[in-house]
Scaffold this active site. Structure first.
Site: not given
Length: 681
Positions: A68, A198
């Protein structure tokens, strides 16, 4: 659950994905996004995906891969899905190849609603019923319907959360955090809180949250999770934190407002640890509570910092503190340096002596514009050391240490101690405040500790330290460093460039690389307005040395394709962009596959580039940018020549070393055959 309609269509689903390797899988799924108008530039998008892959593996275990990225080449939040019979290696912690591959594509400027959709999907990937249904789906339309929420999985979850489980991994989150339900197996037992985050804030943040919730449900523990992701943050209510027995931090970036959890038993891990072993983290938190005697423990004081992760070496913690300060300082270096360089380009070096533009600005005069740019850049430079010092202190003791850190940095500037003084004042302020917030003070005083007592005492103490004790000696050392840098010439300058080049290439973003980069960025603070200061040459050498490893390996994949795997050749396409942008980490995939040949080649090439830049006397005021700041580089053509030379040397050495390996294999076979033939005579 958030409405995911439109995230995926049947045309974006491949149920028979059969790539030779990961790169081929990524390209195949990306091509579907391009065909559907979701991505405008295939190679540009794949370069962004590769850059994200270089940060950390996206294999989640249990046969799931989630490549991603955010990319300016994405037109709308989208998902391409592939199901592979053989599986694709995404470097999952359990070593299992991914048979379910979700390529999540988010626009660079996606709004919260779109990011909430992607966050919801990330959370659902932790649901065995959802992934099981995807493995059983018989058509692309069935997969699209499952992902878009048009169908409900019928398979029973492996360990379902109870009906009152909060779906913290699904966004949008409840508007009232205090009223959010908890994951629990019953009304009794431990109460935990957690924070997940993250770097991209799209996938791992929400998968970790969901994994912790499911694990807590299995253990009969109550938990509420704050997801600090791109889809927004649902902040835990103070009373929820106060009632918690322990806290779990699963993060790869700094936890925001960490001081809220001070005094709580803490489990501090990376975000992927929560995804892969959430049950262990819940058990570890329970163990900490038992060791502490059980029961909720209130925060010691607002602004308190949590202790460092257990088992982390002091040198690792020190590096993290310093790099935090540097990361916050860099924008000021970049802005100030580029503005000063632009000012020199427009108005010449004499613009440094121009009078203040305040009240003397002429809209039609290029001289006035140059003076304004110079004075703004110089002002930005004035914040470098205070910001460096302040955020070193913040990394140690959170917000309570900011005042002392920034004030100490300002004093360092005042006494001429520069960035070395800023490092000392930041460390001193951080550890001083970390000690102060642990004081056992009366309840009446506790409320004013973070806003009055700690700032007052810490600023005074750090000021005394810098003005009276260490400021002058550090200033002398800083003057010596500045004189040495400005006096570098001939072989000494070249040797420094060679040394910095080797450090930049040795671990490609690791500790040695960061030491060299921090030295160069910190030295920029000594440049002042001198157009050819030695520190500007050092910065130029470091950037050139950091560009050559990816560029050299990219070139090698072109001139000797047979020496590289298809995946490496695909990585080579991305390495062109990464190297040109001064992202040394673009060489990591090559080094990981063949370190004994790639790393020496990188070192030799970077030493060549660094030494040549110092020999040519090229300068650079910007701490980053690669070829995109070329117009602002002193002696730009010679600088480019140095980068090209380093690139060619890297290519030549890696091709030579890999070629020797390839030639050795047939020779070994021939030798074995000969021995067998002699034995039979």
């Amino acid at each position: 659950m958030s409405d995911t309609s439109g995230l995926i269509t049947p045309a974006l689903v491949d149920l028979h994905l059969a790539p030779a390797d990961k790169s081929e899988a990524l390209r195949s799924l990306a091509q579907r996004l391009v065909a559907e108008g979701r991505v405008t530039d295939l190679d540009g998008f794949l370069a962004d995906v590769a850059a994200r892959e270089a940060q950390a593996p996206t294999g989640m275990g249990d046969g799931i891969g989630i490549p991603h990225c955010r990319s300016p080449h994405v037109t709308q939040p989208s998902l391409a899905f592939g199901r592979s019979t053989r599986g694709v290696d995404f470097d999952a912690p359990d070593g299992r190849p991914a048979d379910l591959i979700f390529m999540i594509a988010a626009p660079a400027g996606a709004d919260d609603t779109h990011l909430q959709i992607l966050a919801a999907l990330a959370g659902r990937l932790m649901d065995p019923a959802f992934t099981g249904a995807l493995r059983e789906a018989e058509s692309p339309g069935a997969v699209a319907a499952l992902v878009n929420g048009e169908e409900t999985p019928t398979a029973a979850p492996e360990a379902p959360a109870p009906s009152d489980t909060v779906a913290a991994a699904e966004a949008p989150a409840p508007s009232d955090p205090a009223a959010a339900p908890e994951t629990a197996a019953g009304g009794a037992g431990l109460r935990l809180v957690a924070v997940t985050s993250c770097p991209t804030g799209i996938a791992h943040t929400y998968m970790a949250a969901k994994a912790l919730e499911l694990a807590a449900a299995r253990a009969g523990v109550r938990i509420q999770v704050e997801t600090q992701g791109s889809a927004g943050t649902t902040v835990l209510a103070p009373e929820v934190i106060a009632a918690a027995d322990a806290v779990i931090f699963a993060h790869d970036v700094e936890v925001r407002d960490r001081a809220r959890f001070a005094g709580k038993p803490t489990v501090d891990v990376g975000v992927k640890a929560a995804v892969n072993r959430a049950d262990d983290l819940i058990a570890q938190a329970a163990g900490l509570v038992a060791e502490a005697g059980g029961g909720a423990r209130p925060a010691t004081a607002p602004g308190a910092a949590v202790s460092a992760p257990a088992g982390e070496h002091w040198a690792q913690r020190l590096r993290k503190y310093l790099m935090t300060g540097v990361s916050y300082m860099i924008p000021f270096v970049a802005a100030g340096g580029l503005l000063i360089a632009l000012a020199f380009a427009i108005g010449g070096y004499q613009i440094a002596s121009a009078p203040s533009v305040l009240g003397h600005f002429d809209w039609t005069s290029s001289h006035s514009w140059a003076a304004m740019l110079f004075q703004t850049g110089k002002t930005s430079f004035g914040f470098l050391v205070p910001i460096l010092s302040g955020y070193i202190a913040w990394a140690i003791a959170d917000r309570a240490a900011l005042a002392a850190g920034i004030a100490g940095g300002a004093v360092s500037v005042a006494v001429g101690a520069g960035f070395l003084g800023g490092i000392v004042s930041g460390l001193a302020a951080g550890f001083l405040v970390l000690w102060m917030i642990r004081w056992n003070v009366p309840r009446a005083v506790k409320g004013i500790m973070p806003v009055v007592v700690i700032p007052l005492l810490s600023v005074a103490a750090v000021g005394f330290l810098m003005f009276v004790l260490v400021g002058s000696p550090i200033a002398s050392a800083m003057n010596g460093l500045t004189d040495w840098l400005n006096g570098l010439s001939g072989s000494n300058a070249i040797l420094l460039g060679v040394l910095l080049g080797a450090m930049m290439a040795f671990d490609m973003g690791g500790p040695l690389n960061k030491v060299a980069y921090t030295f160069a960025a910190g030295a920029l603070t000594t440049a002042g307005t001198t157009p050819d200061a030695g520190s500007l040459k050092v910065m130029a050498a470091v950037m050139a040395a950091g560009m050559t490893p990816p560029l050299g390996l990219a070139l090698a994949t072109v001139v000797r394709r047979r020496l590289f795997s298809p995946e490496e050749r695909e990585n080579g396409k991305a390495a062109w962009v990464l190297g040109a942008s001064f992202i040394t980490e673009g060489a990591i995939p090559f080094a990981a596959a063949d370190p004994l040949r790639v790393i020496p080649a990188n070192i030799v090439g970077s030493m060549t580039a660094g030494g040549l830049v110092m020999a040519f006397g090229s300068t650079l005021r910007a701490p980053h940018g690669g070829i995109w700041v070329l117009p602002l580089i002193g002696s730009p053509f010679l600088y480019l020549l140095a980068v090209v030379a380093g690139t060619v040397v890297t290519t030549a050495v890696v091709v030579l070393l890999k070629g020797l390996r390839k030639d050795a294999a047939p020779a070994a076979v021939d030798s074995t055959v000969a021995e067998k033939g002699l034995a039979g005579v």
